[in-house]
Structure formats: structure tokens, C-alpha cells
Design a protein around this motif. Sequence first.
Motif, short mmCIF file in Angstrom:
data_model
loop_
_atom_site.label_atom_id
_atom_site.label_comp_id
_atom_site.label_asym_id
_atom_site.label_seq_id
_atom_site.Cartn_x
_atom_site.Cartn_y
_atom_site.Cartn_z
N LEU A 45 117.10 64.91 21.52
CA LEU A 45 116.03 64.50 20.50
C LEU A 45 114.79 65.42 21.10
CD1 LEU A 45 115.92 60.60 21.01
CD2 LEU A 45 116.63 62.21 18.87
N PHE A 46 114.29 66.09 20.06
CA PHE A 46 112.91 66.74 20.56
C PHE A 46 111.82 66.14 19.31
CE2 PHE A 46 109.55 70.02 19.20
CZ PHE A 46 109.33 70.31 20.64
N ILE A 47 110.85 65.34 20.05
CA ILE A 47 109.99 64.74 19.27
C ILE A 47 108.61 65.19 19.25
CG2 ILE A 47 109.04 62.38 18.87
CD1 ILE A 47 111.56 61.32 20.29
N HIS A 48 108.33 65.79 18.23
CA HIS A 48 106.85 66.59 18.30
C HIS A 48 105.82 65.45 18.21
CE1 HIS A 48 103.95 69.40 17.18
NE2 HIS A 48 104.73 70.49 17.54
N GLU A 49 104.53 65.73 18.72
CA GLU A 49 103.46 64.90 18.85
C GLU A 49 102.77 64.52 17.36
OE1 GLU A 49 101.71 68.98 19.83
OE2 GLU A 49 103.33 67.88 20.41
N LYS A 50 102.87 65.53 16.56
CA LYS A 50 102.33 65.33 15.27
C LYS A 50 103.07 64.03 14.42
CE LYS A 50 101.58 70.15 13.97
NZ LYS A 50 102.16 71.27 12.89
N GLY A 51 102.10 63.25 13.90
CA GLY A 51 102.37 62.04 13.21
C GLY A 51 102.54 60.99 14.16
N ILE A 52 102.22 60.97 15.32
CA ILE A 52 102.29 59.88 16.34
C ILE A 52 100.88 59.72 17.06
CG2 ILE A 52 103.38 59.00 18.44
CD1 ILE A 52 105.76 60.79 17.91
N GLN A 53 100.57 58.59 16.92
CA GLN A 53 99.21 58.08 17.41
C GLN A 53 99.11 58.26 19.20
OE1 GLN A 53 96.93 56.79 15.43
NE2 GLN A 53 95.35 56.77 17.13
N LYS A 54 98.31 59.04 19.49
CA LYS A 54 97.93 59.53 21.09
C LYS A 54 97.42 58.36 21.48
CE LYS A 54 98.04 64.53 19.95
NZ LYS A 54 97.69 64.25 18.49
N THR A 55 97.61 58.25 22.77
CA THR A 55 96.88 57.10 23.62
C THR A 55 96.19 57.90 24.59
OG1 THR A 55 98.65 55.51 23.18
CG2 THR A 55 96.99 55.03 25.18
N TYR A 56 94.83 57.67 24.62
CA TYR A 56 94.06 58.40 25.44
C TYR A 56 93.57 57.73 26.63
CZ TYR A 56 93.42 61.88 21.83
OH TYR A 56 93.78 62.86 20.91
N LEU A 57 93.43 58.48 28.03
CA LEU A 57 93.22 57.55 29.10
C LEU A 57 91.75 58.07 29.63
CD1 LEU A 57 96.51 58.36 31.05
CD2 LEU A 57 96.03 56.37 29.73
N LYS A 58 91.44 57.22 30.73
CA LYS A 58 89.74 57.49 31.26
C LYS A 58 89.47 58.90 31.42
CE LYS A 58 89.26 52.47 32.56
NZ LYS A 58 89.02 51.72 33.54
N ASP A 59 90.75 59.54 32.20
CA ASP A 59 90.21 60.98 32.55
C ASP A 59 90.60 62.04 31.44
OD1 ASP A 59 93.26 60.53 32.12
OD2 ASP A 59 93.59 61.41 34.30
N SER A 60 90.67 61.81 30.15
CA SER A 60 90.67 62.61 29.14
C SER A 60 91.98 63.06 28.82
CB SER A 60 89.58 63.65 28.90
OG SER A 60 88.23 62.92 29.04
N THR A 61 93.10 62.54 29.51
CA THR A 61 94.30 63.04 29.31
C THR A 61 95.22 62.22 28.02
OG1 THR A 61 95.27 61.70 31.09
CG2 THR A 61 94.81 63.95 31.33
#
Length: 126
Positions: A45-61
Motif C-alpha cells: 500500500l502507498f497511501i498519499h496524504e491528499k484527501g486525508i484529514q491531517k492531525t496537528y500536534l502542539k509542536d506544529s508537526t
Amino acid sequence: MRVFLLRLVFLFSVLFGNKASAIEVYVQPLCFYTSSFQAYLETRLFIHEKGIQKTYLKDSTAFIQVLVTFYLRKDGELLKAEKLSLQSPAAKQVRPIIHAVRWAVSPGDYVLETKITDPSDPLSEI
């Protein structure tokens, strides 16, 4: 009226722009044999980040997470089912998820069904 309509379209695209895009996934099933003639089915599987909701952490990652379900059938009978929760590493720039699953199988014709869902948007299943 035209300016209002343009602002409305812009606001809609900002608020719901990520929801309109589909999950991008590359699924590659492979079959190979070992030197002892054992057959294996490997699914990459190669799952690209497009179309998936990102989760942001306190350190901006940020990271992405998906739920993956595999169904392996032979002659209509369910042989294996596997459910995984995969997550990319947290980073300043989100990276795709790369994963492989391998099963020992006997020779024959199989049907592999793969379902991928964004847990933050269950309607995005592919």
C-alpha cells in the motif's frame, strides 16, 4: 452580487476544500514463491496524504491516519480478514504511508478486497 458570490465560493472552498478531494491510494498485490515452493500473497500500500484529514500536534508537526481492512476470498469463501490502523510519522511535512501485508496461500484463484477509510471522515471509504 458577483463579489458576494465569489466570496461565498472562496469561503466554501476554504472550509470544505479537503472534504471534496478523494483519498489517493496505490494498491499492488503480488504473488511469489519461496525456494521451498511456498506461495505467498503480498499486498503493498502507498497511501498519499491528499484527501486525508491531517492531525496537528502542539509542536506544529502533523500526521495522517487511515483504517485499512483486507478481505481474502477463494471461491466466495472468506479465508482471511485483517483490520489495521496505520499512521504516518509526525513531521513538519506530512509523508505518505507505505505498508505491506504478506500471507502464505495455497495455489489457486483469490479475490482480494481492500477498504481504506479516513477515521476522521468515515464517509471517505474507498
